[in-house]
Motif scaffolding. Structure first.
Motif, mmCIF file in Angstrom:
data_model
loop_
_atom_site.group_PDB
_atom_site.id
_atom_site.type_symbol
_atom_site.label_atom_id
_atom_site.label_comp_id
_atom_site.label_asym_id
_atom_site.label_seq_id
_atom_site.Cartn_x
_atom_site.Cartn_y
_atom_site.Cartn_z
ATOM 1 N N ASP A 1 0.865 -1.177 0.000
ATOM 2 C CA ASP A 1 0.000 0.000 0.000
ATOM 3 C C ASP A 1 0.908 1.236 0.000
ATOM 4 O OD1 ASP A 1 -3.044 0.962 1.081
ATOM 5 O OD2 ASP A 1 -1.369 2.303 1.507
ATOM 6 N N ILE B 1 0.407 4.317 0.683
ATOM 7 C CA ILE B 1 0.309 5.220 1.850
ATOM 8 C C ILE B 1 1.091 4.627 3.026
ATOM 9 C CG2 ILE B 1 -1.297 6.340 3.454
ATOM 10 C CD1 ILE B 1 -3.435 6.144 1.192
ATOM 11 N N LEU B 2 0.947 3.334 3.226
ATOM 12 C CA LEU B 2 1.640 2.686 4.349
ATOM 13 C C LEU B 2 3.155 2.621 4.083
ATOM 14 C CD1 LEU B 2 -0.956 -0.110 5.183
ATOM 15 C CD2 LEU B 2 -0.789 2.203 6.102
ATOM 16 N N VAL C 1 -0.029 9.542 5.781
ATOM 17 C CA VAL C 1 -1.197 8.745 6.194
ATOM 18 C C VAL C 1 -2.278 9.603 6.880
ATOM 19 C CG1 VAL C 1 -0.283 8.033 8.460
ATOM 20 C CG2 VAL C 1 -1.897 6.546 7.252
ATOM 21 N N GLY C 2 -3.532 9.219 6.642
ATOM 22 C CA GLY C 2 -4.674 9.975 7.153
ATOM 23 C C GLY C 2 -4.948 9.724 8.623
ATOM 24 N N TRP D 1 -10.065 6.452 -2.807
ATOM 25 C CA TRP D 1 -9.153 5.857 -1.835
ATOM 26 C C TRP D 1 -8.590 4.549 -2.431
ATOM 27 C CZ3 TRP D 1 -10.450 2.259 2.661
ATOM 28 C CH2 TRP D 1 -9.386 2.193 3.564
ATOM 29 N N ASN E 1 -7.582 1.803 -1.376
ATOM 30 C CA ASN E 1 -8.110 0.556 -0.819
ATOM 31 C C ASN E 1 -9.434 0.132 -1.469
ATOM 32 O OD1 ASN E 1 -6.477 -0.831 0.911
ATOM 33 N ND2 ASN E 1 -7.632 -0.349 2.760
ATOM 34 N N ASN F 1 -11.580 11.607 -0.110
ATOM 35 C CA ASN F 1 -10.218 11.106 0.006
ATOM 36 C C ASN F 1 -9.825 10.500 -1.340
ATOM 37 O OD1 ASN F 1 -7.830 9.861 0.723
ATOM 38 N ND2 ASN F 1 -8.730 8.423 2.194
ATOM 39 N N TYR G 1 -15.040 10.413 7.697
ATOM 40 C CA TYR G 1 -14.490 11.662 8.256
ATOM 41 C C TYR G 1 -15.599 12.592 8.738
ATOM 42 C CZ TYR G 1 -10.236 9.924 6.081
ATOM 43 O OH TYR G 1 -9.156 9.142 5.736
ATOM 44 N N LYS H 1 -11.403 8.071 12.754
ATOM 45 C CA LYS H 1 -10.939 9.462 12.785
ATOM 46 C C LYS H 1 -11.724 10.317 13.755
ATOM 47 C CE LYS H 1 -9.236 7.777 8.834
ATOM 48 N NZ LYS H 1 -9.651 6.517 8.217
ATOM 49 N N PHE I 1 -7.692 15.986 3.873
ATOM 50 C CA PHE I 1 -6.844 15.927 2.688
ATOM 51 C C PHE I 1 -7.124 17.030 1.689
ATOM 52 C CE2 PHE I 1 -7.761 11.418 3.910
ATOM 53 C CZ PHE I 1 -6.557 11.217 4.551
ATOM 54 N N ARG J 1 -1.428 14.114 -2.581
ATOM 55 C CA ARG J 1 -2.388 14.263 -1.487
ATOM 56 C C ARG J 1 -1.635 14.652 -0.213
ATOM 57 N NH1 ARG J 1 -5.411 9.531 1.850
ATOM 58 N NH2 ARG J 1 -3.413 9.628 2.963
HETATM 59 C C1 HCI Z 1 -5.711 7.185 4.459
HETATM 60 O O1 HCI Z 1 -4.567 7.628 4.680
HETATM 61 O O2 HCI Z 1 -6.229 7.265 3.340
HETATM 62 C C2 HCI Z 1 -6.522 6.548 5.547
HETATM 63 C C3 HCI Z 1 -5.734 5.682 6.440
HETATM 64 C C4 HCI Z 1 -5.398 4.332 5.862
HETATM 65 C C5 HCI Z 1 -4.430 4.236 4.891
HETATM 66 C C6 HCI Z 1 -4.102 3.009 4.357
HETATM 67 C C7 HCI Z 1 -4.763 1.888 4.806
HETATM 68 C C8 HCI Z 1 -5.731 1.989 5.785
HETATM 69 C C9 HCI Z 1 -6.047 3.211 6.309
#
Ligand code: HCI
Length: 394
Positions: free
Chosen positions: A11, A13-14, A33-34, A127, A129, A180, A211, A243, A345, A371
């Motif tokens: 991922d 973001i991770l 990361v959110g 998003w 995911n 997002n 959110y 959140k 974001f 982002r």
């Molecule tokens: C985000 O940053 O979009 C939300 C947090 C997140 C990011 C990646 C996987 C799960 C949750």
């Protein structure tokens, strides 16, 4: 068997989270990361959550299983927070899920089970995911235009033109608020037009609301979801408490299904329970219990709302400050959209090379599509970011 596995893409973001951790620079800035952070850079446990935890610790007498759907009091309290009085409770079913991702996953499971032919329409962009889960589940998917990269506003005409292709029974995934990754949101009037269109097409909305309370306030952020709930015969809502209650790792989510009438409700609820059973039996309870403890206690609710409102207005102030700094430093109004966007974001509109330069030369981490997590800033780092954005030639 295990030797047959091939590596999976990480991922993004991770991955960025990990890169930030490994960067030795002391003045690095994490806009990845959110996760909400206060001006000190801390993701706090909210006061009402601490108080609820103490209450649960003092009064809880058992850790035995709840029910397959989780504690009904959780679904009732959170369902009311999201839907208000927009839909008769006789038409709603719900299951507690492990976080908002769990709710999205279970929503997809339900769609695939009930309508395997249905196409799931997602905003471009959305998003990551969402895409990953839908692809993993091998469901038919289509994208609809959402964001105008030039104006950094919603391209509503483009969106409606693409949604012309929706067939009866298709599912349209919408972000309830605080889109997002873009931060650009539908107006109430546009929500109305979306409702008209989905009704005319016989499509089913799936709203991802993760959110609520981070944009224009708890009520305003639910307005689009409530408008659709009051008009659509069928709808799904995937909600997250990560959140707005700051309980990310507790994994508190909820999937709500609105059926056409009260007669259909027991079967829908039975199918939701069935899906929980197939995937993990009972959903996690601790986070859900904190949420219902807060929402069923006037004092705790008031304190939670006050703290959430401080978080929201803090993010809004950062948006205004950043737009203002950029206005001065760029001698233009082209970054004013940052003050118009809502939620955590905003998509800055930088190229991948500029995003890379911000990371390499300034230690500023944002997601590759540019982002930014506004909550990663504070009053002192905003001017630093503004200067770096101008230096990078954005
Ligand atoms: C985000 O940053 O979009 C939300 C947090 C997140 C990011 C990646 C996987 C799960 C949750």
């Amino acid at each position: 068997m295990l030797d047959k596995l091939s590596p999976q893409p990480a991922d993004k973001i991770l991955m960025l989270m990990q890169m930030f951790r490994e960067d030795p620079r002391e003045d690095k800035i994490d806009l990845g990361v959110g996760v909400y952070r206060n001006p000190e850079g801390v993701t706090p446990v909210m006061r009402a959550v601490k108080a609820a935890e103490q209450q649960v610790w003092e009064t809880q007498t058992t850790k035995a299983y709840t029910g397959l759907a989780g504690d009904p009091a959780y679904a009732e309290a959170l369902g009311k927070l999201i839907l208000g009085t927009s839909v008769e409770s006789e038409r709603t079913s719900a299951i507690a899920t492990p976080g908002g991702t769990g709710a999205i996953r279970q929503a997809m499971e339900l769609i695939r089970m009930a309508a395997p032919e249905a196409t799931v329409w997602v905003s471009q962009p959305t998003w990551p995911n969402h895409l990953s889960i839908i692809k993993f589940m091998k469901m038919p998917m289509a994208e609809y235009t959402y964001f105008d990269n030039a104006t950094r506003q919603v391209d509503f005409d483009g969106m409606m033109a693409d949604l012309e292709g929706v067939k009866a029974g298709d599912v349209v995934l919408l972000h309830g608020c605080c889109h997002n990754p873009t931060g650009a949101n539908l107006t109430e009037e546009q929500w109305g037009k979306v409702a008209d269109h989905l009704l005319a097409k016989g499509a089913i909305p799936l709203i991802d609301i993760a959110y609520q309370g981070f944009g224009d306030g708890l009520e305003a952020d639910a307005a689009g979801t409530r408008l659709l709930a009051s008009r659509m015969p069928q709808m799904l809502v995937a909600a997250s408490c990560s959140k707005n209650f700051g309980i990310y790792r507790e994994r508190a989510g909820l999937l709500i299904a609105i059926s056409p009438d009260a007669k259909a409700q027991p079967t829908v609820q039975g199918n939701l329970n069935y899906l929980n059973r197939q995937n993990y039996s009972f959903p996690p309870d601790h986070g859900a219990r904190l949420v219902m403890t807060i929402l069923n206690d006037d004092k705790l609710t008031a304190d939670w709302k006050a703290e959430l409102e401080d978080m929201r207005t803090g993010m809004l102030a950062l948006r205004k400050q950043l737009a203002e700094e950029l206005r001065q430093r760029s001698n233009s109004d082209r970054f004013d959209f940052l003050a118009e966007h809502r939620g955590m974001f905003s998509r800055l509109g930088a190229t991948p090379e500029q995003v890379e330069a911000l990371r390499r030369d300034h230690g500023i981490y944002m997601v590759g599509d540019s982002r930014m997590n506004i909550a990663g800033l504070n009053a002192k780092t905003v001017p630093i970011l503004a200067q770096a954005i101008v230096d990078a030639g954005v």
